[in-house]
Design a protein around this motif. Structure first.
Motif, mmCIF file in Angstrom:
data_model
loop_
_atom_site.group_PDB
_atom_site.id
_atom_site.type_symbol
_atom_site.label_atom_id
_atom_site.label_comp_id
_atom_site.label_asym_id
_atom_site.label_seq_id
_atom_site.Cartn_x
_atom_site.Cartn_y
_atom_site.Cartn_z
ATOM 1 N N ILE A 150 1.315 16.351 -0.815
ATOM 2 C CA ILE A 150 2.049 15.585 0.313
ATOM 3 C C ILE A 150 1.083 15.189 1.434
ATOM 4 O O ILE A 150 0.156 16.169 1.824
ATOM 5 N N GLY A 151 1.058 13.934 1.778
ATOM 6 C CA GLY A 151 0.194 13.472 2.669
ATOM 7 C C GLY A 151 0.868 11.982 3.017
ATOM 8 O O GLY A 151 1.556 11.187 2.624
ATOM 9 N N GLU A 191 0.863 -0.999 -0.132
ATOM 10 C CA GLU A 191 -0.142 0.069 -0.170
ATOM 11 C C GLU A 191 0.882 1.354 0.072
ATOM 12 O O GLU A 191 2.005 1.065 0.641
ATOM 13 N N LEU A 192 0.384 2.259 -0.705
ATOM 14 C CA LEU A 192 1.123 3.610 -0.536
ATOM 15 C C LEU A 192 0.924 4.299 0.530
ATOM 16 O O LEU A 192 -0.537 4.733 0.785
ATOM 17 N N ILE A 193 1.602 4.404 1.361
ATOM 18 C CA ILE A 193 1.182 5.103 2.946
ATOM 19 C C ILE A 193 1.749 6.539 2.925
ATOM 20 O O ILE A 193 1.282 7.184 3.950
ATOM 21 N N ALA A 194 2.686 6.845 2.119
ATOM 22 C CA ALA A 194 3.028 8.334 2.276
ATOM 23 C C ALA A 194 3.510 8.738 0.746
ATOM 24 O O ALA A 194 4.045 7.986 0.121
ATOM 25 N N VAL A 195 3.111 9.945 0.384
ATOM 26 C CA VAL A 195 3.341 10.322 -0.966
ATOM 27 C C VAL A 195 3.538 11.892 -0.977
ATOM 28 O O VAL A 195 2.993 12.509 -0.246
ATOM 29 N N GLY A 196 4.184 12.216 -2.054
ATOM 30 C CA GLY A 196 4.459 13.764 -2.181
ATOM 31 C C GLY A 196 4.971 14.146 -3.826
ATOM 32 O O GLY A 196 5.440 13.279 -4.330
ATOM 33 N N GLY A 197 4.613 14.925 -4.120
ATOM 34 C CA GLY A 197 5.075 15.516 -5.495
ATOM 35 C C GLY A 197 5.173 17.016 -5.590
ATOM 36 O O GLY A 197 5.613 17.649 -4.919
ATOM 37 N N TYR A 198 4.834 17.533 -7.002
ATOM 38 C CA TYR A 198 5.185 19.036 -7.089
ATOM 39 C C TYR A 198 4.100 19.468 -7.849
ATOM 40 O O TYR A 198 3.403 19.059 -8.838
#
Length: 259
Positions: free
Chosen positions: A196-197, A176-183
């Motif tokens: 971001i979360g 599972e994707l548990i933390a993510v961030g981008g631009y």
């Protein structure tokens, strides 16, 4: 008088605008220009008084304002834009403005909700960034569906599918994707972190900090100017960003108003 601005007129504004004091409108002039319309208010002598722009493609009515002269009348400009964009009565719009602009425009707006303070922060101290963490991975096209689902789950306000063309980084656990961030913006001119979360069940384990550190590091790989926005009430996030080397640049407000 009101009229749509030409590309050449937008270039003139771009040549003189202070990016950090008008951060949102700068993006409308540059990386978001192809999805925006810009209308100017002019004096009887043909002098530009101010600009109101609209960005399409978001699930809300996204505006940006750029005052040039004190005589710029935002309320009449909004009435004009409402007709131009065929918006219904009592439609809600929003924009981000700096503290001085809020003081000037407050009397011309019918607030839908109280303005929320938003801090623009810039990464200054590269020497305090932690080393890269092996748990943080680059997320490619195979992860796009998961990223979109996570943005919906986290109720990310300004995510658009177009931003999937920018790099994303995250942490996986139990498939599972548990933390993510981008631009929001990823360019040589400047980089703006966003989207971001961390899942609620996985918070307070440092995953958000690891992702933000990697985003910052990769942002600096293409630009000396790395920014992010954070709500003033989110003291935990502000502290995290400060620990990574960010400093406050400009105090802004997200304003939601009746058009």
């Amino acid at each position: 008088m009101y009229r749509k601005l030409t590309a050449a007129e937008l270039d003139v504004i771009l040549s003189s605008i202070n990016k950090e004091q008008h951060f949102l409108y700068y993006s409308y002039l540059t990386f978001r220009r192809q999805n925006t319309v810009h209308y100017g208010q002019y004096s009887d002598q043909g002098e530009l008084l101010g600009v109101l722009a609209f960005l399409s493609g978001l699930p809300f009515n996204a505006f940006s304002v750029y005052p040039v002269q004190q005589s710029f009348c935002l309320s009449s400009m909004l009435a004009f834009m409402k007709d131009e964009l065929h918006l219904h009565n009592y439609a809600v719009g929003s924009f981000i403005i700096n503290e001085q602009e809020l003081q000037v425009f407050a009397s011309q707006l019918e607030f839908y909700s109280p303005p929320q303070k938003l801090l623009l922060m810039k990464h200054i101290h590269e020497d305090v960034l932690p080393t890269a963490d092996k748990h943080v991975m680059h997320l490619g096209p195979a992860h796009f569906q998961r990223i979109e689902a996570k943005m919906n789950e986290l109720q990310t306000m300004a995510f658009s599918k177009e931003e999937l063309q920018n790099p994303f980084y995250g942490v996986m656990a139990q498939d599972e994707l548990i933390a993510v961030g981008g631009y929001h913006i990823y360019s040589e001119d400047y980089v703006e972190l966003g989207n971001i979360g961390t899942d609620v069940a996985w918070r307070r384990n440092g995953y958000g900090k690891k992702v933000c550190a990697e985003l910052t590091r990769q942002g600096h790989a293409i630009s000396a100017n790395v920014y992010l926005n954070v709500f003033e009430e989110n003291v935990g996030a502000i502290s995290l960003y400060q620990s990574l080397g960010y400093e406050l640049i400009c105090q802004q407000y997200i304003v939601k108003f009746i058009i």
